[in-house]
Design a protein around this motif. Structure first.
Motif, mmCIF file in Angstrom:
data_model
loop_
_atom_site.group_PDB
_atom_site.id
_atom_site.type_symbol
_atom_site.label_atom_id
_atom_site.label_comp_id
_atom_site.label_asym_id
_atom_site.label_seq_id
_atom_site.Cartn_x
_atom_site.Cartn_y
_atom_site.Cartn_z
ATOM 1 N N ALA A 22 0.821 -1.218 0.000
ATOM 2 C CA ALA A 22 0.000 0.000 0.000
ATOM 3 C C ALA A 22 0.851 1.262 0.000
ATOM 4 N N GLY A 23 2.096 1.155 0.478
ATOM 5 C CA GLY A 23 2.973 2.323 0.500
ATOM 6 C C GLY A 23 3.227 2.906 -0.877
ATOM 7 N N GLU A 24 3.136 2.067 -1.913
ATOM 8 C CA GLU A 24 3.360 2.551 -3.274
ATOM 9 C C GLU A 24 2.300 3.566 -3.711
ATOM 10 N N LEU A 25 1.167 3.559 -3.021
ATOM 11 C CA LEU A 25 0.119 4.527 -3.353
ATOM 12 C C LEU A 25 0.529 5.950 -2.966
ATOM 13 N N CYS A 26 1.557 6.065 -2.125
ATOM 14 C CA CYS A 26 2.088 7.393 -1.784
ATOM 15 C C CYS A 26 2.575 8.116 -3.035
ATOM 16 N N ILE A 27 3.139 7.364 -3.970
ATOM 17 C CA ILE A 27 3.642 7.979 -5.201
ATOM 18 C C ILE A 27 2.491 8.607 -5.976
ATOM 19 N N ILE A 28 1.381 7.885 -6.090
ATOM 20 C CA ILE A 28 0.208 8.405 -6.795
ATOM 21 C C ILE A 28 -0.348 9.621 -6.078
ATOM 22 N N LEU A 29 -0.475 9.528 -4.778
ATOM 23 C CA LEU A 29 -1.067 10.632 -4.015
ATOM 24 C C LEU A 29 -0.159 11.856 -3.983
ATOM 25 N N SER A 30 1.150 11.642 -3.989
ATOM 26 C CA SER A 30 2.082 12.777 -4.075
ATOM 27 C C SER A 30 1.918 13.497 -5.408
ATOM 28 N N ALA A 31 1.713 12.722 -6.470
ATOM 29 C CA ALA A 31 1.496 13.316 -7.787
ATOM 30 C C ALA A 31 0.184 14.085 -7.830
ATOM 31 N N VAL A 32 -0.855 13.540 -7.204
ATOM 32 C CA VAL A 32 -2.146 14.234 -7.140
ATOM 33 C C VAL A 32 -2.008 15.534 -6.367
ATOM 34 N N LEU A 33 -1.323 15.465 -5.238
ATOM 35 C CA LEU A 33 -1.119 16.652 -4.397
ATOM 36 C C LEU A 33 -0.391 17.747 -5.168
ATOM 37 N N ALA A 34 0.685 17.395 -5.848
ATOM 38 C CA ALA A 34 1.478 18.389 -6.574
ATOM 39 C C ALA A 34 0.732 18.944 -7.771
ATOM 40 N N SER A 35 0.079 18.070 -8.524
ATOM 41 C CA SER A 35 -0.664 18.542 -9.694
ATOM 42 C C SER A 35 -1.831 19.420 -9.276
ATOM 43 N N GLY A 36 -2.409 19.116 -8.117
ATOM 44 C CA GLY A 36 -3.490 19.956 -7.600
ATOM 45 C C GLY A 36 -3.007 21.349 -7.237
ATOM 46 N N LEU A 37 -1.847 21.417 -6.600
ATOM 47 C CA LEU A 37 -1.271 22.719 -6.251
ATOM 48 C C LEU A 37 -0.960 23.537 -7.505
ATOM 49 N N ALA A 38 -0.381 22.865 -8.498
ATOM 50 C CA ALA A 38 -0.045 23.561 -9.737
ATOM 51 C C ALA A 38 -1.299 23.986 -10.488
ATOM 52 N N PHE A 39 -2.310 23.129 -10.486
ATOM 53 C CA PHE A 39 -3.568 23.466 -11.155
ATOM 54 C C PHE A 39 -4.225 24.670 -10.498
ATOM 55 N N LEU A 40 -4.098 24.772 -9.183
ATOM 56 C CA LEU A 40 -4.688 25.889 -8.448
ATOM 57 C C LEU A 40 -4.099 27.224 -8.897
ATOM 58 N N TRP A 41 -2.887 27.202 -9.411
ATOM 59 C CA TRP A 41 -2.257 28.420 -9.932
ATOM 60 C C TRP A 41 -3.114 29.040 -11.033
ATOM 61 N N TYR A 42 -3.766 28.192 -11.806
ATOM 62 C CA TYR A 42 -4.585 28.661 -12.935
ATOM 63 C C TYR A 42 -6.088 28.600 -12.651
ATOM 64 N N ASN A 43 -6.454 27.839 -11.622
ATOM 65 C CA ASN A 43 -7.870 27.634 -11.331
ATOM 66 C C ASN A 43 -8.377 28.513 -10.199
ATOM 67 N N SER A 44 -7.451 29.209 -9.510
ATOM 68 C CA SER A 44 -7.879 30.067 -8.413
ATOM 69 C C SER A 44 -8.675 31.260 -8.959
ATOM 70 N N TYR A 45 -9.494 31.849 -8.101
ATOM 71 C CA TYR A 45 -10.406 32.927 -8.502
ATOM 72 C C TYR A 45 -9.651 34.170 -8.978
ATOM 73 N N PRO A 46 -10.027 34.729 -10.134
ATOM 74 C CA PRO A 46 -10.965 34.202 -11.140
ATOM 75 C C PRO A 46 -10.268 33.171 -12.025
ATOM 76 N N ALA A 47 -10.902 32.052 -12.251
ATOM 77 C CA ALA A 47 -10.275 30.907 -12.913
ATOM 78 C C ALA A 47 -9.950 31.185 -14.380
ATOM 79 N N GLN A 48 -8.774 30.721 -14.788
ATOM 80 C CA GLN A 48 -8.396 30.753 -16.199
ATOM 81 C C GLN A 48 -8.847 29.483 -16.917
ATOM 82 N N VAL A 49 -9.114 28.443 -16.115
ATOM 83 C CA VAL A 49 -9.534 27.162 -16.680
ATOM 84 C C VAL A 49 -10.313 26.403 -15.613
ATOM 85 N N PHE A 50 -11.308 25.643 -16.053
ATOM 86 C CA PHE A 50 -12.047 24.774 -15.146
ATOM 87 C C PHE A 50 -11.487 23.352 -15.230
ATOM 88 N N MET A 51 -11.656 22.599 -14.155
ATOM 89 C CA MET A 51 -11.195 21.216 -14.134
ATOM 90 C C MET A 51 -12.021 20.336 -15.065
#
Length: 358
Positions: A234-263
């Protein structure tokens, strides 16, 4: 991929042993996912704007303030999916079948979300894929997960937070329970995606919480110390979740109010399905309801509104999902978003605290 460099060449090149460690590979997955989304999202936005000038259709019965969102490009979740997929394939141990199970749900839900978004944009129809087809597809994917886990002799009991030795045996009902968790999580995240940056905040905090949980559950010593179910690999799922966490932070750069793009549904359905699947694998389904409490409240508000109106022709909330209710009470959109983020962070901390409070 890089995991196998150590596996095959570690004896000759000792520095490759660093790829043995989940923490190091999680850091690499985090870094790569963040960079991919940061650099590719602006390119994706220009491509989508070139293809579809009108952007995502805005619901007619939504708050009037949302009229300014007309024309905002959608399907930005495609970049998130790409970054998570690439990071996982590069840095996870692909011999662990849990990794492939999560990716199967992730990509399956993403395909459904893509079809939904495409129909909405192409035909300017806010409804997209019909509810029945969407639910049937989600159920089929989730049912397959439950059956695969059952076939692999996966433990079918349900852990209950706050209790050391309370585990409810589910037997064959485990398959249906898995379906409920994954479908419910996927749709709940999708329902939360209604304001600029609203959904990605709770996705980040929930991914962070479950990244820690996955590491603890996959470690013999820590799982024994905390008296939680040990799940090998199950520890290998950390890799997936780390990628989700980072991509979410980066996506927020463009999705924060007012959004440039929707998910778009392509991202929301996929991320919700991913979180639900991981919760099942690490045997902490109840903690998903706590850490992802914002998603639960959003989904419950829609259910309550719909059935209460059918029975009484009256509404409990001014508008559902509940984030629109607060908008209509006079809360500015950024305030709704940030307050929901704060609550989400507190719920994630609470979920982690239950691991010790047993």
């Amino acid at each position: 991929m890089f995991y196998y460099l150590w596996y095959y060449l570690g004896a000759d090149y000792t520095w490759l042993n660093i790829f043995r460690y989940i923490t190091f590979r999680s850091f690499l997955a985090f870094s790569l996912s963040f960079l991919v989304v940061i650099f590719l999202q602006p390119i994706f936005i220009r491509i989508i704007q070139g293809m579809f000038k009108s952007g995502q259709p805005i619901r007619d019965d939504g708050p009037e303030s949302h009229a300014v969102k007309v024309g905002t490009p959608t399907m930005g979740g495609i970049v998130i999916i790409f970054s998570v997929l690439v990071s996982t394939l590069l840095f996870a141990n692909l011999d662990v079948y849990y990794v492939w199970l999560v990716l199967m749900v992730f990509l399956g839900m993403a395909g459904l979300g893509f079809a939904d978004d495409w129909l909405k944009i192409k035909y300017k129809n806010p409804k997209g894929v019909s509810g029945k087809i969407k639910l049937l597809t989600q159920a089929s994917i989730s049912l397959l997960v439950g059956l695969i886990l059952l076939q692999q002799a996966f433990p079918t009991f349900l852990n209950v937070p706050f209790f050391k030795h309370l585990a409810i045996p589910l037997g064959l009902f485990f398959v249906i329970f898995t379906l409920i968790v994954i479908v419910g999580s996927s749709n709940a995240v999708n329902l939360t995606d209604g304001l600029d940056g609203l959904v990605i905040g709770p996705v980040i905090t929930t991914a962070l919480a479950f990244g820690i949980i996955a590491y603890l559950v996959g470690n013999v010593e820590w799982s024994k110390y905390l008296n939680i179910t040990y799940v090998s690999g199950a520890g290998e799922l950390c890799i997936i979740l780390s990628a989700v966490l980072a991509s979410g932070l980066a996506f927020l750069w463009y999705n924060s109010y007012p959004a440039q793009v929707f998910m778009g549904d392509v991202g929301a359905l996929a991320l919700g399905g991913l979180l639900g699947t991981i919760a099942v694998i690490v045997k902490q389904e109840f903690l998903l309801a706590i850490a992802g409490g914002i998603f639960v409240v959003e989904a419950v508000s829609v259910i309550m509104q719909r059935y209460y109106y059918k029975l009484t022709k009256k509404r409990i909330f001014r508008m559902a999902p509940i984030h629109h209710h607060f908008e209509l009470l006079g809360w500015p959109e950024p305030k709704v978003i940030v307050r929901f983020w704060i609550v989400s962070l507190m719920l994630a901390i609470m979920a982690l605290a239950t691991l010790k409070l047993r």
